[in-house]
Design a protein around this motif. Structure first.
Motif, PDB file in Angstrom:
ATOM      1  N   THR A 407       0.841  -1.192   0.000  1.00 22.98           N
ATOM      2  CA  THR A 407       0.000   0.000   0.000  1.00 22.98           C
ATOM      3  C   THR A 407       0.876   1.243   0.000  1.00 22.98           C
ATOM      4  OG1 THR A 407      -0.103  -0.031   2.416  1.00 22.98           O
ATOM      5  CG2 THR A 407      -1.891  -1.126   1.223  1.00 22.98           C
ATOM      6  N   ALA A 408       0.617   2.126  -0.960  1.00 23.07           N
ATOM      7  CA  ALA A 408       1.308   3.415  -1.073  1.00 23.07           C
ATOM      8  C   ALA A 408       2.821   3.225  -0.942  1.00 23.07           C
ATOM      9  CB  ALA A 408       0.758   4.386  -0.042  1.00 23.07           C
ATOM     10  N   THR A 409       3.439   3.955  -0.006  1.00 26.09           N
ATOM     11  CA  THR A 409       4.892   3.893   0.149  1.00 26.09           C
ATOM     12  C   THR A 409       5.330   2.909   1.226  1.00 26.09           C
ATOM     13  OG1 THR A 409       4.813   5.729   1.720  1.00 26.09           O
ATOM     14  CG2 THR A 409       5.155   6.279  -0.609  1.00 26.09           C
ATOM     15  N   ALA A 410       4.387   2.191   1.833  1.00 23.10           N
ATOM     16  CA  ALA A 410       4.728   1.226   2.876  1.00 23.10           C
ATOM     17  C   ALA A 410       5.451   0.023   2.275  1.00 23.10           C
ATOM     18  CB  ALA A 410       3.464   0.760   3.591  1.00 23.10           C
ATOM     19  N   GLN A 411       6.219  -0.640   3.096  1.00 25.59           N
ATOM     20  CA  GLN A 411       6.931  -1.830   2.652  1.00 25.59           C
ATOM     21  C   GLN A 411       5.948  -2.939   2.297  1.00 25.59           C
ATOM     22  OE1 GLN A 411      10.303  -3.020   5.080  1.00 25.59           O
ATOM     23  NE2 GLN A 411       9.859  -5.167   4.728  1.00 25.59           N
ATOM     24  N   SER A 412       6.270  -3.688   1.259  1.00 25.10           N
ATOM     25  CA  SER A 412       5.405  -4.802   0.876  1.00 25.10           C
ATOM     26  C   SER A 412       5.455  -5.903   1.925  1.00 25.10           C
ATOM     27  CB  SER A 412       5.845  -5.361  -0.481  1.00 25.10           C
ATOM     28  OG  SER A 412       7.142  -5.906  -0.387  1.00 25.10           O
ATOM     29  N   ASN A 413       4.384  -6.669   2.025  1.00 23.11           N
ATOM     30  CA  ASN A 413       4.300  -7.773   2.967  1.00 23.11           C
ATOM     31  C   ASN A 413       3.634  -8.964   2.293  1.00 23.11           C
ATOM     32  OD1 ASN A 413       5.186  -7.025   5.869  1.00 23.11           O
ATOM     33  ND2 ASN A 413       4.033  -5.228   5.194  1.00 23.11           N
ATOM     34  N   THR A 414       3.852 -10.124   2.883  1.00 27.66           N
ATOM     35  CA  THR A 414       3.221 -11.347   2.392  1.00 27.66           C
ATOM     36  C   THR A 414       2.554 -12.056   3.559  1.00 27.66           C
ATOM     37  OG1 THR A 414       4.896 -11.599   0.668  1.00 27.66           O
ATOM     38  CG2 THR A 414       3.576 -13.535   1.202  1.00 27.66           C
ATOM     39  N   VAL A 415       1.296 -12.413   3.357  1.00 27.44           N
ATOM     40  CA  VAL A 415       0.542 -13.182   4.347  1.00 27.44           C
ATOM     41  C   VAL A 415       0.428 -14.610   3.844  1.00 27.44           C
ATOM     42  CG1 VAL A 415      -1.662 -13.433   5.545  1.00 27.44           C
ATOM     43  CG2 VAL A 415      -0.753 -11.150   5.066  1.00 27.44           C
ATOM     44  N   GLY A 416       0.643 -15.567   4.717  1.00 25.61           N
ATOM     45  CA  GLY A 416       0.574 -16.956   4.279  1.00 25.61           C
ATOM     46  C   GLY A 416      -0.058 -17.869   5.315  1.00 25.61           C
ATOM     47  N   ARG A 417      -0.660 -18.921   4.820  1.00 28.92           N
ATOM     48  CA  ARG A 417      -1.180 -19.964   5.703  1.00 28.92           C
ATOM     49  C   ARG A 417      -1.038 -21.300   4.979  1.00 28.92           C
ATOM     50  NH1 ARG A 417      -5.712 -17.405   3.571  1.00 28.92           N
ATOM     51  NH2 ARG A 417      -7.148 -18.779   2.418  1.00 28.92           N
ATOM     52  N   MET A 418      -0.969 -22.367   5.746  1.00 28.98           N
ATOM     53  CA  MET A 418      -0.855 -23.695   5.140  1.00 28.98           C
ATOM     54  C   MET A 418      -1.557 -24.719   6.008  1.00 28.98           C
ATOM     55  SD  MET A 418       3.087 -24.878   5.878  1.00 28.98           S
ATOM     56  CE  MET A 418       3.723 -23.608   4.806  1.00 28.98           C
ATOM     57  N   PHE A 419      -1.998 -25.786   5.363  1.00 29.93           N
ATOM     58  CA  PHE A 419      -2.629 -26.910   6.041  1.00 29.93           C
ATOM     59  C   PHE A 419      -1.829 -28.158   5.719  1.00 29.93           C
ATOM     60  CE2 PHE A 419      -5.927 -23.749   5.672  1.00 29.93           C
ATOM     61  CZ  PHE A 419      -6.579 -23.808   6.906  1.00 29.93           C
ATOM     62  N   LEU A 420      -1.475 -28.904   6.771  1.00 33.98           N
ATOM     63  CA  LEU A 420      -0.636 -30.085   6.634  1.00 33.98           C
ATOM     64  C   LEU A 420      -1.319 -31.273   7.287  1.00 33.98           C
ATOM     65  CD1 LEU A 420       2.659 -28.398   7.891  1.00 33.98           C
ATOM     66  CD2 LEU A 420       2.024 -28.732   5.501  1.00 33.98           C
ATOM     67  N   ASP A 421      -0.941 -32.460   6.828  1.00 33.69           N
ATOM     68  CA  ASP A 421      -1.414 -33.693   7.458  1.00 33.69           C
ATOM     69  C   ASP A 421      -0.250 -34.317   8.200  1.00 33.69           C
ATOM     70  OD1 ASP A 421      -1.695 -36.842   7.346  1.00 33.69           O
ATOM     71  OD2 ASP A 421      -3.715 -35.989   7.268  1.00 33.69           O
ATOM     72  N   ASP A 422      -0.390 -34.453   9.512  1.00 32.51           N
ATOM     73  CA  ASP A 422       0.640 -35.038  10.358  1.00 32.51           C
ATOM     74  C   ASP A 422       0.101 -36.340  10.935  1.00 32.51           C
ATOM     75  OD1 ASP A 422       2.710 -35.640  12.020  1.00 32.51           O
ATOM     76  OD2 ASP A 422       2.421 -33.966  13.395  1.00 32.51           O
ATOM     77  N   SER A 423       0.381 -37.436  10.230  1.00 31.42           N
ATOM     78  CA  SER A 423      -0.061 -38.772  10.669  1.00 31.42           C
ATOM     79  C   SER A 423      -1.560 -38.818  10.916  1.00 31.42           C
ATOM     80  CB  SER A 423       0.696 -39.198  11.931  1.00 31.42           C
ATOM     81  OG  SER A 423       2.082 -39.206  11.707  1.00 31.42           O
ATOM     82  N   GLY A 424      -2.352 -38.233   9.999  1.00 31.65           N
ATOM     83  CA  GLY A 424      -3.798 -38.268  10.084  1.00 31.65           C
ATOM     84  C   GLY A 424      -4.414 -37.093  10.816  1.00 31.65           C
ATOM     85  N   THR A 425      -3.575 -36.240  11.391  1.00 36.21           N
ATOM     86  CA  THR A 425      -4.069 -35.051  12.097  1.00 36.21           C
ATOM     87  C   THR A 425      -3.777 -33.814  11.261  1.00 36.21           C
ATOM     88  OG1 THR A 425      -3.659 -36.068  14.251  1.00 36.21           O
ATOM     89  CG2 THR A 425      -3.915 -33.668  14.203  1.00 36.21           C
ATOM     90  N   GLU A 426      -4.804 -32.988  11.056  1.00 39.67           N
ATOM     91  CA  GLU A 426      -4.593 -31.762  10.296  1.00 39.67           C
ATOM     92  C   GLU A 426      -4.009 -30.682  11.202  1.00 39.67           C
ATOM     93  OE1 GLU A 426      -7.268 -29.981   7.028  1.00 39.67           O
ATOM     94  OE2 GLU A 426      -7.773 -28.813   8.823  1.00 39.67           O
ATOM     95  N   VAL A 427      -2.926 -30.066  10.735  1.00 41.37           N
ATOM     96  CA  VAL A 427      -2.317 -28.955  11.471  1.00 41.37           C
ATOM     97  C   VAL A 427      -2.249 -27.756  10.539  1.00 41.37           C
ATOM     98  CG1 VAL A 427      -0.993 -30.394  13.053  1.00 41.37           C
ATOM     99  CG2 VAL A 427       0.018 -29.732  10.873  1.00 41.37           C
ATOM    100  N   MET A 428      -2.338 -26.577  11.121  1.00 45.14           N
ATOM    101  CA  MET A 428      -2.357 -25.346  10.339  1.00 45.14           C
ATOM    102  C   MET A 428      -1.298 -24.388  10.864  1.00 45.14           C
ATOM    103  SD  MET A 428      -3.431 -21.895  10.054  1.00 45.14           S
ATOM    104  CE  MET A 428      -4.804 -21.538  11.170  1.00 45.14           C
ATOM    105  N   GLY A 429      -0.675 -23.651   9.938  1.00 44.55           N
ATOM    106  CA  GLY A 429       0.287 -22.634  10.323  1.00 44.55           C
ATOM    107  C   GLY A 429       0.046 -21.367   9.532  1.00 44.55           C
ATOM    108  N   ALA A 430       0.403 -20.230  10.123  1.00 43.82           N
ATOM    109  CA  ALA A 430       0.226 -18.943   9.458  1.00 43.82           C
ATOM    110  C   ALA A 430       1.378 -18.030   9.823  1.00 43.82           C
ATOM    111  CB  ALA A 430      -1.102 -18.305   9.866  1.00 43.82           C
TER     112      ALA A 430
END
Length: 525
Positions: A407-430
């Motif tokens: 936005t405007a003159t502000a530094q660029s940023n990246t937002v991320g999230r992911m979903f993983l399967d850990d031995s049958g259990t869903e885990v999420m990170g952001a």
């Protein structure tokens, strides 16, 4: 018993004068502790008058109860026309309350007359007064004869007078300093031999690396009679650096058979080198003698074959003696001997074993696609585990999503999230980061840390990208190398893809999987 040599470390003083070198107070204290563990005789802590951090270092180091090393404070002779007792620099040395002090004095006549602006006789009185006063206060005094070798070449008789002034005043060691780093080994040998023949004793050496000969000069000095040698860990320091103690110490103790307090602890040398590099936030020099990753590495298949039969025919020293390890590099030059050597950690295999040929075929196929494994031992280790049927996947990816915005003159940023399967259990990170790779790494860690706390030890210390087919422009394939460290060991991983994020993901995941597979621990342990 062979002649003993004192090792004096100036990593925390002269070493900090090097390009891009800076340590916090806690860094300096931790490095001092490691130097003490190695058996270093003297640790030069810095100049107590330079800033508050240096003064605080001397206050805190007093409570550390070092087992081997003497801590030294650094300063110059008194000012011209004054007295040592009332001189601010001399008082600062005493106020640091170190058992040892380093006093630097001028040897080169031009420095005396043009830099400190006094006459040659007053310079001798400054040296005598400063050292005599400090000795009366019960200090061990190390006298650094600044620009000694240039001074000798310009006026050898006056250089002798400076040396004699230090000896007569009671200095415990007279250190001949090649401050400009322009002296060569044959000159060093000749000068020390001359001085020894004239009866000068208790000589030391301090060499800079401007001609690339600081280590050779240090060894020449000891061989010609010096009993004390100075340097820094990894050779960092002013301009081209100081003499590298990581090369001086093993050469003196393991090659030349001199005695030194550090000799029994040489197996910890590589660890010290990398610890100091980590504190300086500098990528270790892979090609550094003795302690570099490449120091005991072998690439050609023929070399690997010899290593299997008789290692001493290809290595000047057993790397274990300095805490390093052998690496047999993987490339298009690799033969079956290379693969067998790499697989040795998992058992004994022969050239006719099917798994050996499977791995050779896999290696060549992947290299044709763009992978390289010379700097990616971690990724190849996972390939071996897969071929042997002992690979345990860390997680499987369900999806990740990255969104960059500005936005405007502000530094660029990246937002991320992911979903993983850990031995049958869903885990999420952001995570939120500046770029997509930083965000991907943050989200992966956010997802895994609660389940795999050991991963918190891992730091990414290098990230490199190479475009493999630039003629394809924006659709070009890229190869990503990542180097990771847990503070004790470093390892590399690789990913290849047309998408730099996907190539980075592959290398990141390999790094974590390699670490956990080799720890051989269950989640949460």
């Amino acid at each position: 018993m062979n002649r003993k040599v004192e090792i004096f470390d100036t990593t925390l003083r002269d070493g900090m004068q090097g390009l891009e070198i800076n340590y916090s107070l806690e860094d300096k204290l931790e490095i001092a502790s490691k130097l003490d563990d190695l058996g270093i005789d003297y640790i030069e802590g810095g100049f107590p008058l330079s800033n508050d951090k240096e003064a605080e270092f001397f206050r805190k180091i007093r409570s550390m109860n070092l087992r081997h090393a003497r801590v030294a404070s650094f300063g110059s002779t008194r000012k011209a026309g004054g007295s040592a007792e009332s001189d601010g620099h001399i008082r600062a040395l005493l106020d640091a309350e170190t058992s040892t002090v380093v006093v630097v004095g001028k040897t080169w006549t031009e420095h005396v007359t043009r830099v400190i602006g006094t006459n040659l006789e007053e310079n001798l009185r400054m040296i005598d007064d400063s050292i005599s006063f400090l000795k009366k206060q019960g200090r061990v005094v190390i006298f650094d004869l600044e620009h000694f070798f240039d001074g000798w070449k310009g006026n050898a008789e006056y250089a002798r007078k400076v040396l004699s002034a230090g000896m007569n005043a009671g200095a415990d060691v007279m250190v001949l300093c090649d401050t400009n780093g322009g002296t060569l080994p044959h000159e060093v040998s000749e000068i020390y031999s001359t001085l020894k023949s004239e009866g000068y004793q208790r000589l030391g050496g301090h060499f800079h690396n401007d001609c690339g000969t600081a280590v050779a000069n240090s060894l020449a000095a000891v061989n010609a009679g010096a009993m004390h040698i100075q340097g820094t860990v990894n050779g960092w320091g002013e301009r081209c650096g100081n003499a590298n103690l990581c090369e001086i110490m093993p050469n003196l103790t393991l090659k030349m058979d001199y005695e030194a307090n550090c000799k029994p602890n040489m197996p910890h040398l590589t660890g010290l080198s990398r610890f100091v590099a980590e504190k300086a936030n500098i990528i270790p020099d892979k090609r550094q003698a003795f302690v570099g990753v490449a120091a005991f590495s072998h690439k050609a298949g023929q070399h690997a074959d010899v290593i299997l039969k008789a290692p001493h025919l290809m290595e000047h020293l057993d790397g274990k003696l300095v805490g390093n390890s052998r690496q047999v590099l993987l490339s298009e030059l690799a033969g079956k001997s290379t693969i067998i050597e790499k697989m040795r950690k998992y058992g004994d295999f022969g050239k006719n074993d099917e798994v050996v040929q499977v791995l050779i075929d896999e290696l060549k196929s992947r290299e044709n696609f763009g992978y390289e494994y010379e700097a990616a031992e971690g990724s190849f280790d996972l390939l071996m585990r897969k071929a042997l049927g002992i690979y345990t996947p860390l997680v499987s990816l369900k999806n990740y999503h990255l969104e960059s915005y500005k936005t405007a003159t502000a530094q660029s940023n990246t937002v991320g999230r992911m979903f993983l399967d850990d031995s049958g259990t869903e885990v999420m990170g952001a995570a939120v980061g500046v770029g997509p790779v930083e965000t991907l790494d943050g989200a992966l860690r956010n997802a895994l840390y609660p389940h795999y706390p050991d991963l918190k030890k891992i730091k990414l210390i290098d990230y490199r990208v190479r475009v493999l087919n630039p003629e394809s422009a924006s659709a070009a394939k890229v190869r990503v190398f990542i180097t990771s460290s847990d503070g004790e060991h470093d390892w590399g991983t690789v990913g290849v893809n047309e998408n730099i994020v996907e190539a980075s993901w592959e290398a990141l995941l390999d790094s974590f999987e390699y670490y956990l597979n080799n720890l051989n621990r269950e989640p949460g342990e």
